[in-house]
Write a protein that holds these residues in place. Structure first.
Motif, mmCIF file in Angstrom:
data_model
loop_
_atom_site.group_PDB
_atom_site.id
_atom_site.type_symbol
_atom_site.label_atom_id
_atom_site.label_comp_id
_atom_site.label_asym_id
_atom_site.label_seq_id
_atom_site.Cartn_x
_atom_site.Cartn_y
_atom_site.Cartn_z
ATOM 1 N N ALA A 16 3.672 -28.804 -18.628
ATOM 2 C CA ALA A 16 4.042 -27.837 -19.664
ATOM 3 C C ALA A 16 2.834 -27.331 -20.435
ATOM 4 N N GLN A 17 1.844 -28.191 -20.622
ATOM 5 C CA GLN A 17 0.732 -27.912 -21.530
ATOM 6 C C GLN A 17 -0.538 -27.458 -20.802
ATOM 7 N N ALA A 18 -0.672 -27.825 -19.525
ATOM 8 C CA ALA A 18 -1.827 -27.472 -18.691
ATOM 9 C C ALA A 18 -3.163 -27.805 -19.351
ATOM 10 N N PRO A 19 -3.390 -29.065 -19.731
ATOM 11 C CA PRO A 19 -4.674 -29.433 -20.333
ATOM 12 C C PRO A 19 -5.764 -29.571 -19.270
ATOM 13 N N LEU A 20 -7.000 -29.617 -19.714
ATOM 14 C CA LEU A 20 -8.081 -30.097 -18.856
ATOM 15 C C LEU A 20 -8.010 -31.614 -18.884
ATOM 16 N N VAL A 21 -7.914 -32.224 -17.702
ATOM 17 C CA VAL A 21 -7.811 -33.679 -17.602
ATOM 18 C C VAL A 21 -9.119 -34.228 -17.054
ATOM 19 N N VAL A 22 -9.756 -35.099 -17.834
ATOM 20 C CA VAL A 22 -11.003 -35.740 -17.425
ATOM 21 C C VAL A 22 -10.719 -37.224 -17.241
ATOM 22 N N SER A 23 -10.932 -37.728 -16.036
ATOM 23 C CA SER A 23 -10.680 -39.145 -15.757
ATOM 24 C C SER A 23 -11.991 -39.880 -15.582
ATOM 25 N N ILE A 24 -12.127 -41.041 -16.238
ATOM 26 C CA ILE A 24 -13.313 -41.874 -16.055
ATOM 27 C C ILE A 24 -12.972 -43.159 -15.296
ATOM 28 N N ALA A 25 -11.848 -43.139 -14.573
ATOM 29 C CA ALA A 25 -11.410 -44.310 -13.812
ATOM 30 C C ALA A 25 -12.115 -44.354 -12.459
ATOM 31 N N ALA A 26 -12.766 -45.452 -12.159
ATOM 32 C CA ALA A 26 -13.481 -45.606 -10.888
ATOM 33 C C ALA A 26 -12.509 -45.626 -9.716
ATOM 34 N N GLY A 27 -12.859 -44.882 -8.660
ATOM 35 C CA GLY A 27 -12.135 -44.969 -7.410
ATOM 36 C C GLY A 27 -10.839 -44.190 -7.322
ATOM 37 N N ILE A 28 -10.447 -43.505 -8.383
ATOM 38 C CA ILE A 28 -9.207 -42.732 -8.358
ATOM 39 C C ILE A 28 -9.550 -41.278 -8.085
ATOM 40 N N THR A 29 -9.017 -40.715 -6.994
ATOM 41 C CA THR A 29 -9.393 -39.376 -6.568
ATOM 42 C C THR A 29 -8.667 -38.298 -7.371
ATOM 43 N N SER A 30 -9.203 -37.087 -7.281
ATOM 44 C CA SER A 30 -8.561 -35.962 -7.966
ATOM 45 C C SER A 30 -7.194 -35.671 -7.357
ATOM 46 N N ALA A 31 -7.056 -35.842 -6.042
ATOM 47 C CA ALA A 31 -5.753 -35.606 -5.401
ATOM 48 C C ALA A 31 -4.702 -36.571 -5.932
ATOM 49 N N GLN A 32 -5.091 -37.826 -6.120
ATOM 50 C CA GLN A 32 -4.165 -38.798 -6.694
ATOM 51 C C GLN A 32 -3.782 -38.401 -8.113
ATOM 52 N N LEU A 33 -4.768 -38.032 -8.911
ATOM 53 C CA LEU A 33 -4.494 -37.653 -10.297
ATOM 54 C C LEU A 33 -3.563 -36.453 -10.366
ATOM 55 N N LEU A 34 -3.832 -35.436 -9.558
ATOM 56 C CA LEU A 34 -2.980 -34.248 -9.568
ATOM 57 C C LEU A 34 -1.556 -34.595 -9.150
ATOM 58 N N ARG A 35 -1.437 -35.428 -8.127
ATOM 59 C CA ARG A 35 -0.103 -35.813 -7.671
ATOM 60 C C ARG A 35 0.642 -36.597 -8.744
ATOM 61 N N TRP A 36 -0.043 -37.543 -9.363
ATOM 62 C CA TRP A 36 0.598 -38.368 -10.385
ATOM 63 C C TRP A 36 0.964 -37.557 -11.628
ATOM 64 N N LEU A 37 0.196 -36.492 -11.878
ATOM 65 C CA LEU A 37 0.452 -35.658 -13.057
ATOM 66 C C LEU A 37 1.448 -34.534 -12.781
ATOM 67 N N GLY A 38 1.987 -34.516 -11.576
ATOM 68 C CA GLY A 38 3.086 -33.596 -11.315
ATOM 69 C C GLY A 38 2.748 -32.348 -10.538
ATOM 70 N N GLY A 39 1.498 -32.193 -10.082
ATOM 71 C CA GLY A 39 1.174 -31.015 -9.283
ATOM 72 C C GLY A 39 -0.112 -30.350 -9.707
ATOM 73 N N ALA A 40 -0.085 -29.031 -9.764
ATOM 74 C CA ALA A 40 -1.291 -28.253 -10.040
ATOM 75 C C ALA A 40 -1.831 -28.553 -11.435
ATOM 76 N N GLY A 41 -3.150 -28.391 -11.562
ATOM 77 C CA GLY A 41 -3.780 -28.607 -12.862
ATOM 78 C C GLY A 41 -5.285 -28.590 -12.728
ATOM 79 N N ALA A 42 -5.951 -28.778 -13.848
ATOM 80 C CA ALA A 42 -7.413 -28.798 -13.894
ATOM 81 C C ALA A 42 -7.869 -30.231 -14.126
#
Length: 273
Positions: A89-115
């Motif tokens: 709903a909000q479309a924030p910029l998401v910055v992850s500092i977690a080791a070993g977690i890919t952007s594809a995983q983050l996008l999927r877990w966050l519900g789809g498209a995003g930055a």
């Protein structure tokens, strides 16, 4: 970044380092929101930096145009799932500092498209002397890259990596790297004591040697091999030590260590998928 609203999901040491750097560089504390489940840590963050704190990740996330995910990789999937509706709903910029977690995983877990920007800082960020590797997904705009860079540059230097597959190598070289230096310091200190130096003298000699050598690497602009060559006189004490290191295949030992850390980063990604 003074006008952006930044939410940190997690208020641990790395988040505190970034918050301190942002405030030091002019970000208004009122524009920084922190989700932290431990009440004592929330109180410390408010007292020390004047930021707004929340027990709930969703409540904090609702306040931010930039989210910094600063929780352990093992819990990040669940955290992202709890924030997915707000993210879409909000479309924030998401910055992850977690080791070993890919952007594809983050996008999927966050519900789809995003930055999404993946970031790998290291512990010298606690002193404002860190370095961070950064990777941006295709959905990240030029303005958002600048936002992410500003957040991480508050704690030291930044290096952008264009191939996400190399982020595990960033983790292996710089994310884990301070521990390698500490191990070397530990071994040098113990060896000095074994040679008869008082413990306090050995520590001072080691710490200042590593500090001075690091400054020479930073300030001289010379390659490490050239600096090593200059201090290694033929048939001198340094040459004797270097030959001992190389006789034990020192470069290969370091290479295997970096490779082991890189492979572990990839395994973390698979384990948390």
């Amino acid at each position: 970044m003074s006008s952006d609203s930044i939410t940190f999901i997690g208020g641990g040491n790395m988040a505190r380092s970034l918050i301190a750097g942002l405030v030091r560089q002019g970000t208004a504390p009122g524009n920084i929101h922190v989700a932290e489940p431990v009440a004592e840590l929330r109180s410390q963050l408010t007292t020390e930096f004047g930021v707004k704190t929340y027990a709930s990740a969703t409540e904090a996330a609702a306040q931010g145009t930039v989210w910094v995910l600063a929780v352990k990789p093992q819990v990040l999937r669940d955290v992202c799932a709890s924030l997915a509706d707000i993210a879409q709903a909000q479309a924030p910029l998401v910055v992850s500092i977690a080791a070993g977690i890919t952007s594809a995983q983050l996008l999927r877990w966050l519900g789809g498209a995003g930055a999404v920007v993946r970031a790998m800082p290291n512990t010298p960020a606690l002193l404002g002397a860190g370095v961070t590797g950064l990777f941006a997904t295709a959905g990240v705009s030029a303005e958002q890259r600048t936002q992410a860079d500003t957040v991480l540059a508050s704690a030291g230097r930044t290096v952008w990596i264009e191939d996400e597959a190399r982020m595990d190598a960033v983790t292996a070289v710089s994310g884990s790297g301070p521990a390698y230096v500490f191990l070397l310091a530990e071994a040098m200190e113990a060896a000095g004591i074994a040679q008869g130096l008082p413990a306090d003298a050995a520590r001072t000699l080691v710490v200042q040697t590593l500090l001075g050598a690091s400054r020479m690497l930073e300030e001289s602009g010379e390659a490490p091999a050239e600096l090593r060559r200059r201090v290694t006189s033929p048939n001198g004490t340094t040459q004797a030590a270097i030959e001992s290191f190389q006789g034990e295949d020192f470069e290969a030992i370091v290479g295997r260590a970096i490779d082991a850390a890189t492979r572990r980063g990839k395994a973390l990604s698979a384990a948390n998928d």
